[in-house]
Design a protein around this motif. Structure first.
Motif, PDB file in Angstrom:
ATOM      1  N   THR A 131       0.856  -1.185   0.000  1.00  0.00           N
ATOM      2  CA  THR A 131       0.000   0.000   0.000  1.00  0.00           C
ATOM      3  C   THR A 131       0.894   1.238   0.000  1.00  0.00           C
ATOM      4  N   VAL A 132       0.786   2.030  -1.061  1.00  0.00           N
ATOM      5  CA  VAL A 132       1.569   3.259  -1.167  1.00  0.00           C
ATOM      6  C   VAL A 132       0.631   4.458  -1.114  1.00  0.00           C
ATOM      7  N   ARG A 133       1.178   5.578  -0.689  1.00  0.00           N
ATOM      8  CA  ARG A 133       0.377   6.794  -0.560  1.00  0.00           C
ATOM      9  C   ARG A 133       0.766   7.797  -1.638  1.00  0.00           C
ATOM     10  N   VAL A 139       9.410   3.421  -2.107  1.00  0.00           N
ATOM     11  CA  VAL A 139      10.048   2.703  -1.013  1.00  0.00           C
ATOM     12  C   VAL A 139      11.384   2.181  -1.529  1.00  0.00           C
ATOM     13  N   PRO A 140      12.500   2.717  -1.034  1.00  0.00           N
ATOM     14  CA  PRO A 140      13.803   2.302  -1.567  1.00  0.00           C
ATOM     15  C   PRO A 140      14.113   0.846  -1.247  1.00  0.00           C
ATOM     16  N   GLY A 141      14.737   0.170  -2.203  1.00  0.00           N
ATOM     17  CA  GLY A 141      15.147  -1.211  -2.006  1.00  0.00           C
ATOM     18  C   GLY A 141      14.089  -2.253  -2.306  1.00  0.00           C
ATOM     19  N   VAL A 142      12.850  -1.832  -2.505  1.00  0.00           N
ATOM     20  CA  VAL A 142      11.787  -2.814  -2.766  1.00  0.00           C
ATOM     21  C   VAL A 142      11.576  -2.972  -4.267  1.00  0.00           C
ATOM     22  N   ALA A 143      11.164  -1.910  -4.931  1.00  0.00           N
ATOM     23  CA  ALA A 143      10.957  -1.938  -6.379  1.00  0.00           C
ATOM     24  C   ALA A 143      11.048  -0.511  -6.907  1.00  0.00           C
ATOM     25  N   ARG A 146      10.165   2.606  -9.763  1.00  0.00           N
ATOM     26  CA  ARG A 146       8.914   3.147 -10.284  1.00  0.00           C
ATOM     27  C   ARG A 146       8.420   2.296 -11.445  1.00  0.00           C
ATOM     28  N   TYR A 147       7.137   2.062 -11.473  1.00  0.00           N
ATOM     29  CA  TYR A 147       6.432   1.335 -12.537  1.00  0.00           C
ATOM     30  C   TYR A 147       6.814  -0.141 -12.617  1.00  0.00           C
TER      31      TYR A 147
END
Length: 161
Positions: free
Chosen positions: A85-87, A105-109, A111-112
């Motif tokens: 869940t992103v804001r 969120v750095p380190g996760v994925a 953009r897009y």
């Protein structure tokens, strides 16, 4: 404590998953659903404010939220999906041309992207070693989903890690 009790599993689940999936350590792990063939991990960021991607100004005003579905590396031979869940924030700078922006969120994925960085790393290494069809068969047996065309990474996109 009884090992089968819900409170025991819910208390230790977040810490256990953060140990197994260190790229998710910056996230608050919510519910983990292991009832189906795919392990579903609900997560969200706990950062109170975020910087605008255009002007760099910090904002804590949330415009909206939505869920990103990210494929992740397999756990114990089971496919993993992270429901992140992103804001979307409002930029508070009156001179900024970008009215809203989404937290990253750095380190996760990136953009897009629909795959986490660890899964992307596995797929890139598989592409270099095996290529399209053989690589797709291997990652399918390793409980990670990817088509043969996504295994064929052009050399300009691949960066050794």
């Amino acid at each position: 404590m009884i090992l089968g009790s819900r409170s025991c599993l819910s208390v230790g689940t977040g810490r256990l998953l953060q140990g197994l999936l260190p790229h998710l350590r910056e996230l608050a792990i919510g519910r983990v659903d292991t009832s189906g063939p795919v392990v579903l991990i609900e997560a969200r960021s706990e950062v109170a404010e975020f910087g605008c991607t255009a002007c760099g100004g910090m904002s804590d005003r949330v415009h909206s939220r939505y869920v990103r579905r990210l494929a992740d590396a397999a756990i114990a031979g089971r496919e993993v999906q992270v429901l992140l869940t992103v804001r979307r924030f409002r930029c508070l700078e009156p001179t900024c041309l970008q009215a809203t922006f989404v937290e990253q969120v750095p380190g996760v994925a990136g953009r897009y992207q629909r795959r986490t960085r660890p899964l992307r790393g596995v797929l890139e290494k598989t592409a270099v070693m095996l290529g399209g069809r053989p690589g797709a068969r291997l990652v399918e047996r390793l409980a990670m989903s990817a088509s043969r065309s996504s295994i064929e990474v052009p050399p300009r996109e691949w960066t050794p890690s």
